[in-house]
Write a protein that holds these residues in place. Structure first.
Motif, PDB file in Angstrom:
ATOM      1  N   ASP A 167       3.674 -18.222  -4.233  1.00  0.00           N
ATOM      2  CA  ASP A 167       2.256 -17.291  -3.895  1.00  0.00           C
ATOM      3  C   ASP A 167       2.416 -17.343  -2.239  1.00  0.00           C
ATOM      4  N   GLU A 168       2.716 -18.294  -1.623  1.00  0.00           N
ATOM      5  CA  GLU A 168       2.716 -17.933  -0.152  1.00  0.00           C
ATOM      6  C   GLU A 168       3.789 -17.187   0.518  1.00  0.00           C
ATOM      7  N   GLY A 169       4.785 -17.129  -0.244  1.00  0.00           N
ATOM      8  CA  GLY A 169       5.826 -16.290   0.089  1.00  0.00           C
ATOM      9  C   GLY A 169       5.699 -14.833  -0.255  1.00  0.00           C
ATOM     10  N   VAL A 170       4.931 -14.509  -1.346  1.00  0.00           N
ATOM     11  CA  VAL A 170       4.843 -13.092  -1.668  1.00  0.00           C
ATOM     12  C   VAL A 170       3.667 -12.304  -0.872  1.00  0.00           C
ATOM     13  N   ARG A 171       2.816 -13.538  -0.237  1.00  0.00           N
ATOM     14  CA  ARG A 171       1.743 -13.007   0.679  1.00  0.00           C
ATOM     15  C   ARG A 171       2.567 -12.729   1.965  1.00  0.00           C
ATOM     16  N   TYR A 210       4.664  -8.994   6.126  1.00  0.00           N
ATOM     17  CA  TYR A 210       5.795  -8.551   6.918  1.00  0.00           C
ATOM     18  C   TYR A 210       5.956  -7.064   6.693  1.00  0.00           C
ATOM     19  N   ARG A 211       6.260  -6.781   5.432  1.00  0.00           N
ATOM     20  CA  ARG A 211       6.344  -5.284   5.155  1.00  0.00           C
ATOM     21  C   ARG A 211       5.204  -4.378   5.672  1.00  0.00           C
ATOM     22  N   GLY A 212       3.892  -4.821   5.564  1.00  0.00           N
ATOM     23  CA  GLY A 212       3.060  -4.046   6.221  1.00  0.00           C
ATOM     24  C   GLY A 212       2.840  -3.920   7.716  1.00  0.00           C
ATOM     25  N   ALA A 228       2.233  -4.348   2.202  1.00  0.00           N
ATOM     26  CA  ALA A 228       3.157  -3.494   1.613  1.00  0.00           C
ATOM     27  C   ALA A 228       4.096  -3.736   0.800  1.00  0.00           C
ATOM     28  N   GLU A 229       4.684  -3.136  -0.045  1.00  0.00           N
ATOM     29  CA  GLU A 229       6.080  -3.510  -0.809  1.00  0.00           C
ATOM     30  C   GLU A 229       6.965  -2.256  -0.615  1.00  0.00           C
ATOM     31  N   VAL A 230       8.027  -2.368  -0.367  1.00  0.00           N
ATOM     32  CA  VAL A 230       9.135  -1.468  -0.158  1.00  0.00           C
ATOM     33  C   VAL A 230      10.171  -1.335  -1.233  1.00  0.00           C
ATOM     34  N   PHE A 231      10.826  -0.171  -1.322  1.00  0.00           N
ATOM     35  CA  PHE A 231      11.736  -0.002  -2.491  1.00  0.00           C
ATOM     36  C   PHE A 231      12.834   0.771  -2.034  1.00  0.00           C
TER      37      PHE A 231
END
Length: 223
Positions: free
Chosen positions: A191-195, A200-202, A211-214
């Motif tokens: 849960d901490e990792g996804v936040r 970081y991506r944002g 953000a999420e990147v793809f």
């Protein structure tokens, strides 16, 4: 993406759908899309899981999907670390694709270090071709090509990406969905990792936010 009616997410393991694209799933659902999640591999037990029943494992996935607004979850329950390509498995995924007829498809990116993530990437790419062909009638009627096929990151962050989605509005839903995988949090604080990854991506893409990147794997040709 607005105007998307149907979305399919192919996840190698329970929780990959949350880590890889949970914010995007929540965004699609909030915009009225029907989201189908297909989980390929069953949960592997560890020494932390002696007191967890199979029903409790399944409920974790159901709870996470409910938090994100997923319409349907399909569990194929393939054996962990013994995943084998087969016609039956391909047809299971083809059937889910043809039933859903998605405009957007998410699957693991093609260079993940986890061997089962790479196997499910190949499975997804092959099943997409099969689902659009005039063959394999036992798995339903052929579907049109999705408008967009995206590869998400889980175990290995993407070195290069072509698509970014701001998930600031849906970050807490993503974190809460990860929290539903209670047995997984006994192994690591995902849960901490996804936040942290979303932050970081944002910062990397917009100077702040989440953000999420793809990886863009396919874009449908427009006439």
């Amino acid at each position: 993406m607005t105007g998307v009616r149907d979305v399919l997410v192919l996840a190698p393991h329970p929780d990959d759908e949350v880590i890889g694209c949970g914010g995007s799933i929540a965004a699609h659902a909030a915009n009225g899309a029907r989201v189908t999640v297909v989980v390929v591999v069953e949960r592997e037990r560890s020494g932390f899981d002696d007191d967890v029943t199979d029903e409790e494992f399944a409920q974790e996935t159901a709870d996470a999907c409910a938090v994100l607004g997923v319409s349907r979850c399909v569990r194929l329950d393939e054996p962990s670390r013994d995943l084998r390509s087969s016609r039956r498995l391909h047809l299971d995924v083809v059937r889910a694709l043809r039933e859903t007829r998605p405009q957007v498809v998410y699957l693991p990116h093609d260079n993940d270090d986890d061997v089962e993530h790479r196997a499910v990437h190949r499975l997804g790419v092959e099943a997409l071709w099969m689902a659009q062909s005039s063959f394999f009638g036992e798995a339903g009627e052929p579907m049109s090509a999705p408008e967009l096929v995206l590869g998400y990151e889980v175990w290995s962050p993407l070195a290069r990406f072509q698509h970014v989605r701001d998930i600031g509005e849906h970050l807490e839903a993503k974190v809460a969905a990860m929290g539903c995988y209670r047995s997984q949090l006994a192994h690591a604080r995902w849960d901490e990792g996804v936040r942290g990854l979303a932050s970081y991506r944002g910062v990397l893409t917009s100077g702040g936010g989440h953000a999420e990147v793809f990886q863009v794997l396919q874009v449908a040709a427009r006439g």
